[in-house]
Design an enzyme around this catalytic site. Structure first.
Site, PDB file in Angstrom:
ATOM      1  N   HIS A  60      43.151  35.122  36.465  1.00  0.00           N
ATOM      2  CA  HIS A  60      42.368  35.780  37.313  1.00  0.00           C
ATOM      3  C   HIS A  60      41.765  37.046  36.844  1.00  0.00           C
ATOM      4  O   HIS A  60      42.768  37.795  36.005  1.00  0.00           O
ATOM      5  CB  HIS A  60      42.854  35.664  38.715  1.00  0.00           C
ATOM      6  CG  HIS A  60      43.906  36.820  38.813  1.00  0.00           C
ATOM      7  ND1 HIS A  60      43.601  38.091  39.506  1.00  0.00           N
ATOM      8  CD2 HIS A  60      45.091  36.556  38.961  1.00  0.00           C
ATOM      9  CE1 HIS A  60      44.808  38.571  39.684  1.00  0.00           C
ATOM     10  NE2 HIS A  60      45.893  37.903  39.573  1.00  0.00           N
ATOM     11  N   ASP A 112      40.079  39.566  38.872  1.00  0.00           N
ATOM     12  CA  ASP A 112      39.932  40.617  40.007  1.00  0.00           C
ATOM     13  C   ASP A 112      41.225  41.297  39.982  1.00  0.00           C
ATOM     14  O   ASP A 112      42.328  40.822  39.544  1.00  0.00           O
ATOM     15  CB  ASP A 112      39.554  39.906  41.181  1.00  0.00           C
ATOM     16  CG  ASP A 112      40.572  38.874  41.768  1.00  0.00           C
ATOM     17  OD1 ASP A 112      41.009  38.078  40.789  1.00  0.00           O
ATOM     18  OD2 ASP A 112      41.180  38.925  42.741  1.00  0.00           O
ATOM     19  N   GLU A 115      41.374  36.043  43.562  1.00  0.00           N
ATOM     20  CA  GLU A 115      42.753  35.672  43.655  1.00  0.00           C
ATOM     21  C   GLU A 115      43.632  36.512  44.424  1.00  0.00           C
ATOM     22  O   GLU A 115      44.519  36.103  45.298  1.00  0.00           O
ATOM     23  CB  GLU A 115      43.598  35.574  42.346  1.00  0.00           C
ATOM     24  CG  GLU A 115      44.890  34.798  42.548  1.00  0.00           C
ATOM     25  CD  GLU A 115      45.916  35.814  42.568  1.00  0.00           C
ATOM     26  OE1 GLU A 115      47.184  35.253  42.809  1.00  0.00           O
ATOM     27  OE2 GLU A 115      45.995  36.986  42.523  1.00  0.00           O
ATOM     28  N   GLU A 116      43.326  37.923  44.284  1.00  0.00           N
ATOM     29  CA  GLU A 116      43.942  38.947  45.374  1.00  0.00           C
ATOM     30  C   GLU A 116      43.368  39.100  46.544  1.00  0.00           C
ATOM     31  O   GLU A 116      44.027  39.724  47.382  1.00  0.00           O
ATOM     32  CB  GLU A 116      43.621  40.452  44.488  1.00  0.00           C
ATOM     33  CG  GLU A 116      44.252  40.768  43.178  1.00  0.00           C
ATOM     34  CD  GLU A 116      45.739  40.335  43.238  1.00  0.00           C
ATOM     35  OE1 GLU A 116      46.382  40.376  44.161  1.00  0.00           O
ATOM     36  OE2 GLU A 116      46.301  40.628  42.029  1.00  0.00           O
ATOM     37  N   ASP A 142      50.798  34.778  35.640  1.00  0.00           N
ATOM     38  CA  ASP A 142      50.633  35.547  36.658  1.00  0.00           C
ATOM     39  C   ASP A 142      51.738  35.880  37.408  1.00  0.00           C
ATOM     40  O   ASP A 142      51.758  36.258  38.465  1.00  0.00           O
ATOM     41  CB  ASP A 142      49.562  35.128  37.554  1.00  0.00           C
ATOM     42  CG  ASP A 142      49.000  35.945  38.657  1.00  0.00           C
ATOM     43  OD1 ASP A 142      49.162  37.389  37.971  1.00  0.00           O
ATOM     44  OD2 ASP A 142      48.273  35.834  39.568  1.00  0.00           O
ATOM     45  N   HIS A 178      50.263  46.247  41.279  1.00  0.00           N
ATOM     46  CA  HIS A 178      49.972  46.716  42.536  1.00  0.00           C
ATOM     47  C   HIS A 178      50.126  48.066  42.829  1.00  0.00           C
ATOM     48  O   HIS A 178      49.999  48.660  44.025  1.00  0.00           O
ATOM     49  CB  HIS A 178      50.223  46.059  43.628  1.00  0.00           C
ATOM     50  CG  HIS A 178      49.568  44.567  43.888  1.00  0.00           C
ATOM     51  ND1 HIS A 178      49.398  43.525  44.986  1.00  0.00           N
ATOM     52  CD2 HIS A 178      49.087  43.863  42.896  1.00  0.00           C
ATOM     53  CE1 HIS A 178      48.777  42.720  44.682  1.00  0.00           C
ATOM     54  NE2 HIS A 178      48.554  42.528  43.309  1.00  0.00           N
TER      55      HIS A 178
END
Length: 498
Positions: free
Chosen positions: A101, A103, A166-167, A190, A464
C-alpha cells in the site's frame, strides 16, 4: 537464468532513488480531488501521485500496469504454465499476489528531518512511509525487476497490488476486488520477519454521547479534541474551557501545576502539559508520544492524560462530567480492555489490545473513536457484548465503522514454512518463530495471503511514529528475501497443500 541476487546489488542505488521519490509524495488520505483531465482522485492528490509514480516505474521495468478507477492498481509479471505441442507459451493458471500500500498515516510534527523529504543520514532513510509501507513495497517491486532481468519465467503470474487506503477504510481494496479477481496466494510486505502467521481481529468504532448544550453558569467545556487517526496512539490533545468566575483560571493553573508535578510515568514516559489564554477562554494542551495502535505500550496517550486532568475539574454540565468519568473509570491508560468489559485473551495471540485513538467534543456531543484488536479465537460478538454492559450505563451509543475478522495459519502451512526458510537462509536466524500480531494488513483482503516482513527482529518499530526511518542495509536484505520468496513460490512444484 542469471544471478538475480547480484542484479539486486547492481540496481540498489536505483531502488533507493525511487523510494526517495515515492516518500516525497505526501500520500496521506485527503478529500477527493479532481485532476486536470476531470478524473476523480478519491483519496486526494498526494495518494494519486504515489499511484501514478509507481505504475509508471513498473511499466518502465516491463510490467503490465492497471489502474482501477484511481482506487488501486497493480503491476503484472506474466508467468507461464509451460508450452503446448507447437512450442508456444501457455499462460499461467494461478497468480501470486504481493499486496502493498502507498498511503500513509498523518506525519505529525517534531521530525529530525522533514517527514516527506526521504532524507538519507547515517545509513537510514527518513520519512513517513519508509517502513509502512512504501519501503517494503519498493523492495518487492525491485525483487520482481531482478527476477525479470535474470530471465526468470515464473510458473505463476506475479502481481504487485497497490492499495491506496489501507490505513483508513479499505474502500479502495473493495473497489479493486469488484473489478479484478483476487490473487490465489501470496503475501503482504507490511509487518515483520520471519513471518506473521496470525492477525488479531480488528474493530474500529465510535462511542457517542449526546450532550445537553443549553446555557448554564459555571465552568464550561467548550471544545475537546485529540488524536489524528484511530490506529495511532494520539500524540496531542487539547481542551478549551470557559468561566466568568473571578480567579477560576488561576485555580485551574494551580491544579495543572500540581498534576504535572505528581504525574506518574506511563510506559516510562511523562507528558508535556501546558495552558494559555485564548480570548476569554483557557486552552489546556497535552503532548504525549505517538505509536502504532497495535502497540500502545510504546506510546503515551495524550487524550488519556488530558482526561485524567479534566476529571479533577467540576464542569457545570453534568453530561460532560459523566463522559469524563466514563473515560477515566473504564479506559484511562488500559491497553487490554480490562475496565471496558472486553478483557479477552488466548494462547495464540495473547490479550486484546485497545487504543483510544481520536476524541472530538463540541458541546452538542462527544465522540471517542476506539481501535481494538481481539484474539484470533474470539469473535466480534464477544467483544461488543462485554462493552455494551458498560456503555449502556452511561447512555453511550456504539457506531461500528471497521470490522476485520482474525486470520490464522498453522506453522506447518506451506506459505509459512517457505517464508521462514527463505528468511533463515539470508539471516541465519534460526531462533525467531512465526508471530501473531495485532496489526491489520491486506493479508485479510484475499485468501491464502500472509504478512511477511519487512521489520527485522530486534529493530525498532517506528511505524506511525515521528522519525519513521528505514535502514538501507535492511532494505537490501529485504529485497533479496522477497526475490527468493517469489522465486520459490512460483516454481512449477510449489503447492499450498501440506
Amino acid at each position: 537464468m542469471e544471478d538475480y541476487l547480484a542484479i539486486i546489488e547492481k540496481n540498489f542505488d536505483e531502488e533507493v532513488a525511487f523510494l526517495q521519490k515515492l516518500v516525497r509524495c505526501p500520500s496521506e488520505q485527503a478529500p477527493a480531488a479532481r485532476g486536470a483531465d476531470g478524473a476523480i482522485y478519491p483519496f486526494g492528490q498526494g495518494v494519486q501521485e504515489a499511484l501514478e509514480l509507481t505504475l509508471a516505474e513498473g511499466e518502465r521495468m516491463g510490467f503490465v500496469p492497471l489502474n482501477v478507477d484511481n482506487y488501486g492498481g497493480h503491476l503484472d509479471f506474466a508467468g507461464s504454465a509451460g508450452t503446448d505441442e507447437k512450442g508456444e507459451a501457455l499462460p499461467a493458471e494461478k497468480t501470486l499476489g504481493v499486496l502493498g500500500h502507498l498511503d500513509v498515516v498523518p506525519a505529525g510534527d517534531g521530525w529530525s528531518f522533514p517527514a516527506y523529504s526521504g532524507e538519507v543520514a547515517e545509513g537510514f532513510m527518513y520519512g513517513r512511509g519508509t517502513t509502512d509501507d512504501k519501503g517494503p513495497t519498493v523492495a518487492a517491486l525491485f525483487a520482481m525487476k531482478a527476477l525479470k532481468e535474470a530471465g526468470y519465467v515464473p510458473a505463476a503470474n506475479i502481481r504487485l497490488v497497490l492499495g491506496l487506503d489501507e490505513e483508513t477504510g479499505w474502500s479502495g481494496m473493495r473497489r479493486y476486488l469488484e473489478k479484478v479477481p483476487a490473487c490465489d496466494y501470496g503475501f503482504t510486505p507490511d509487518e515483520a520477519f520471519p513471518v506473521v502467521n496470525g492477525e488479531m481481529g480488528i474493530l474500529t468504532f465510535d462511542l457517542v454521547r449526546k450532550m445537553n448544550d443549553r446555557p448554564m453558569k459555571g465552568l464550561a467545556l467548550n471544545k475537546l479534541e485529540g488524536g489524528a487517526a484511530p490506529n495511532m496512539v494520539p500524540a496531542k490533545a487539547r481542551a478549551i474551557v470557559n468561566s466568568k468566575e473571578k480567579g477560576a483560571y488561576e485555580k485551574i493553573k494551580e491544579k495543572l501545576t500540581t498534576f504535572r508535578n505528581c504525574f506518574t510515568e506511563v510506559n516510562g514516559l511523562k507528558p508535556k502539559i501546558g495552558c494559555k489564554g485564548v480570548g476569554t477562554s483557557l486552552e489546556i494542551s497535552v503532548e504525549g508520544k505517538a505509536s502504532h495502535g497495535a502497540h500502545p505500550e510504546l506510546g503515551l496517550n495524550a487524550i488519556s492524560v488530558l482526561m485524567q486532568f479534566l476529571g479533577e475539574l467540576n464542569f457545570v454540565n453534568e453530561d460532560v462530567n459523566d463522559f469524563i468519568s466514563f473515560y477515566n473509570d473504564h479506559i484511562g491508560f488500559d491497553c487490554g480492555g480490562e475496565r471496558l468489559g472486553c478483557d479477552l485473551a488466548d494462547e495464540e495471540s495473547g490479550h486484546l489490545i485497545l487504543n483510544a485513538g481520536v476524541l472530538r467534543y463540541d458541546r452538542k456531543s462527544a465522540t471517542l473513536t476506539v481501535n481494538l484488536r481481539y484474539p484470533v479465537t474470539a469473535t466480534e460478538e464477544q467483544v461488543f457484548s462485554g462493552i455494551m454492559e458498560i456503555t449502556d450505563k452511561y447512555d453511550l451509543g456504539i457506531v461500528k465503522k471497521i470490522s476485520h475478522d482474525p486470520i490464522w495459519f498453522a506453522e506447518e502451512d506451506p506459505l509459512v514454512r517457505t517464508c521462514v526458510k527463505v528468511y533463515q537462509d539470508f539471516t541465519g536466524d534460526l531462533e525467531s518463530r512465526p508471530i501473531v500480531t495485532g496489526t491489520g494488513t491486506y493479508a485479510r483482503a484475499m485468501k491464502n495471503h500472509i504478512a511477511f516482513g519487512a521489520l527485522f527482529p530486534g529493530d525498532p518499530d517506528l511505524m506511525h511514529q515521528r522519525d519513521e526511518r528505514l535502514e538501507l542495509k535492511q532494505l537490501l536484505t529485504a529485497t533479496k528475501i522477497y526475490a527468493k520468496a517469489l522465486h520459490e513460490m512460483t516454481l512449477p512444484g510449489f503447492s499450498l497443500e501440506r
